[in-house]
Design an enzyme around this catalytic site. Structure first.
Site, mmCIF file in Angstrom:
data_model
loop_
_atom_site.group_PDB
_atom_site.id
_atom_site.type_symbol
_atom_site.label_atom_id
_atom_site.label_comp_id
_atom_site.label_asym_id
_atom_site.label_seq_id
_atom_site.Cartn_x
_atom_site.Cartn_y
_atom_site.Cartn_z
ATOM 1 C CG ASN A 227 -0.266 0.347 2.573
ATOM 2 O OD1 ASN A 227 0.919 -0.074 2.560
ATOM 3 N ND2 ASN A 227 -0.837 0.305 3.522
ATOM 4 C CB SER B 270 12.741 -10.313 13.412
ATOM 5 O OG SER B 270 13.816 -9.604 14.045
ATOM 6 C CE1 TYR C 4 11.128 -6.204 14.857
ATOM 7 C CE2 TYR C 4 9.311 -5.504 13.407
ATOM 8 C CZ TYR C 4 10.539 -6.022 13.434
ATOM 9 O OH TYR C 4 11.248 -6.818 12.674
ATOM 10 C CE LYS D 276 8.544 -8.914 11.559
ATOM 11 N NZ LYS D 276 7.902 -9.215 10.560
ATOM 12 C CG ASN E 2 17.364 -0.109 11.070
ATOM 13 O OD1 ASN E 2 16.589 -0.383 10.081
ATOM 14 N ND2 ASN E 2 17.048 -0.775 12.278
ATOM 15 C CG LEU E 3 24.929 0.830 12.818
ATOM 16 C CD1 LEU E 3 25.457 1.906 13.677
ATOM 17 C CD2 LEU E 3 25.918 -0.330 13.207
ATOM 18 N NE ARG F 210 21.685 -5.410 17.610
ATOM 19 C CZ ARG F 210 21.642 -5.445 18.937
ATOM 20 N NH1 ARG F 210 22.629 -6.217 19.382
ATOM 21 N NH2 ARG F 210 20.953 -4.504 19.422
ATOM 22 C CG ASP G 150 19.758 -1.169 21.327
ATOM 23 O OD1 ASP G 150 20.219 -0.140 21.466
ATOM 24 O OD2 ASP G 150 19.223 -1.479 20.577
#
Ligand code: WQD
Length: 351
Positions: A33, A126, A151, A155, A200-201, A232, A299
């Site tokens: 959309n 994720s 979020y 998931k 995001n990084l 990460r 985090d």
């Protein structure tokens, strides 16, 4: 030729997956959309593949509109479901919007999977489902921990919904747990287009390096890691995209004996935030203007993948290095800098 419906096809991972599917002989359609994306990205997909991709500009939270897509395409072999809101910080501020959007769209899709007997369903999950793991690297059997954000809960709940659906459905499902997707397609025709200030990084790094942001902040360097910054597992978006194609082929070839199967999609290498910055400075040849700031709530301290299940079962081979990820990300940032229309999308005011 198997027809695949890709939801969120105008998005970052969705657009890269459209390219990979077409290059591997699949017919594709997109539904998006464009609430967080631009159909312009399909021009890039067309430049790479030579194929024009049809996008249905439909909100998957509208069941009737979603149902109409399946009425028009009764030959859909598989669905790859990317479409969702994915900003951790925004989800904390707007939890109901996240639960409604991410779960209503999934439920509508699954009702259509059932109604139209779509054989295969691949879900964009994720590593956030692992929360702060006690032991790393994580495998697919590492027990999930409470999510760190709404979020993350969407998931985890999405995986549970699909698991229960798969138990009573003739469709086979795959859940793909991404670690940190970064970089851009090597053609530099498509890439990430974060809207507003990037959370995001890597986009924060490239936007700082190109001067769109005055400075970036490293959120904490006092963690119990080798250099104090978070750890990460960065993985190139094109490697992630190819794993989706391999997952569909795995299902179509009848290689899965499960109703629902999980795969970790990570490089298997842990890299800290400061190491990623050093690698970027090496690749770009310029020093990055950053400062050390306070920790970011929610985090995860350290996580990276054991990816052996995907490598073994899907035949997944990782092609891109950390340097490739950062080099393509930088090249993409430089390219969109030259094209104001892309920035118009990025500066769109989120309602
Ligand atoms: C990585 C590290 C930050 C920005 C989330 C979701 C995951 C996926 C990717 C959708 C952290 C640090 C970041 C900055 C920083 N989402 N950082 N300065 O949080 O690992 O993953 O986004 O697909 O599901 O959980 O990714 O890139 O936001 O952060 O220091 O300006 O970089 O603190 O340690 P994250 P991220």
């Amino acid at each position: 030729m198997s027809k695949i419906l890709v939801t969120g096809g105008c998005g970052y991972i969705g657009s890269h997956t459209l390219v990979d599917l077409v290059e591997n002989g699949f017919e594709v359609i997109s539904v998006d959309n464009n609430s967080r994306s631009t159909p312009r990205i399909l021009e890039g997909v067309e430049k790479i593949t030579g194929q024009k991709i049809k996008n249905y500009k439909v909100d998957l939270c509208n069941y009737d509109d979603t149902f109409a897509i399946f009425q028009e395409n009764t030959d859909i072999t598989g669905i790859i479901h990317f479409a969702a809101f994915k900003a951790v910080g925004e989800s904390v501020a707007h939890p109901v919007m996240y639960f409604e959007n991410n779960l209503m769209s999934l439920l509508n899709l699954l009702k259509c999977v059932q109604e139209f007997k779509v054989p295969y369903f691949v879900f964009s999950s994720s590593c956030t489902v692992y929360g702060n793991p006690d032991v790393i690297p994580v495998t697919e059997s590492t027990p999930p921990k409470p999510a760190e954000s709404p979020y993350g809960y969407t998931k985890q709940m999405g995986e549970q919904i699909i698991n229960e659906f798969a138990k009573v459905s003739d469709s086979q499902c795959v859940l793909l747990r991404y670690f940190n997707p970064v970089g851009a397609h090597p053609s530099i025709q498509i890439g990430e287009l974060p809207i507003g200030r990037p959370a995001n990084l890597v986009p924060a790094i490239t936007q700082t390096a190109i001067g769109k942001l005055p400075q970036m902040t490293v959120f904490g360097n006092d963690y119990d890691t080798r250099d104090g910054s978070c750890l990460r597992d960065f993985i190139h978006v094109s490697d992630i995209a190819h794993a989706h194609t391999l997952s569909l082929q795995y299902l179509i070839d009848g290689k899965s004996d499960k109703a629902c199967e999980v795969f970790n999609l990570g490089s298997g290498n842990g890299v800290t935030v400061l190491e990623a910055i050093r690698a970027f400075e090496k690749v770009s040849g310029q020093a990055l203007n950053y400062t050390i700031g306070p920790r970011r709530p929610g985090d995860v301290i350290a996580i990276y993948a054991n990816n052996e299940h995907a490598v073994k079962e899907l035949g997944w081979e990782i092609k891109y290095s950390l340097e490739d990820m950062l080099d393509t990300a930088w090249k993409w940032e430089t390219r969109i800098r030259e094209d104001e229309s892309f920035y118009l999308v990025q500066n769109a005011n989120l309602n």
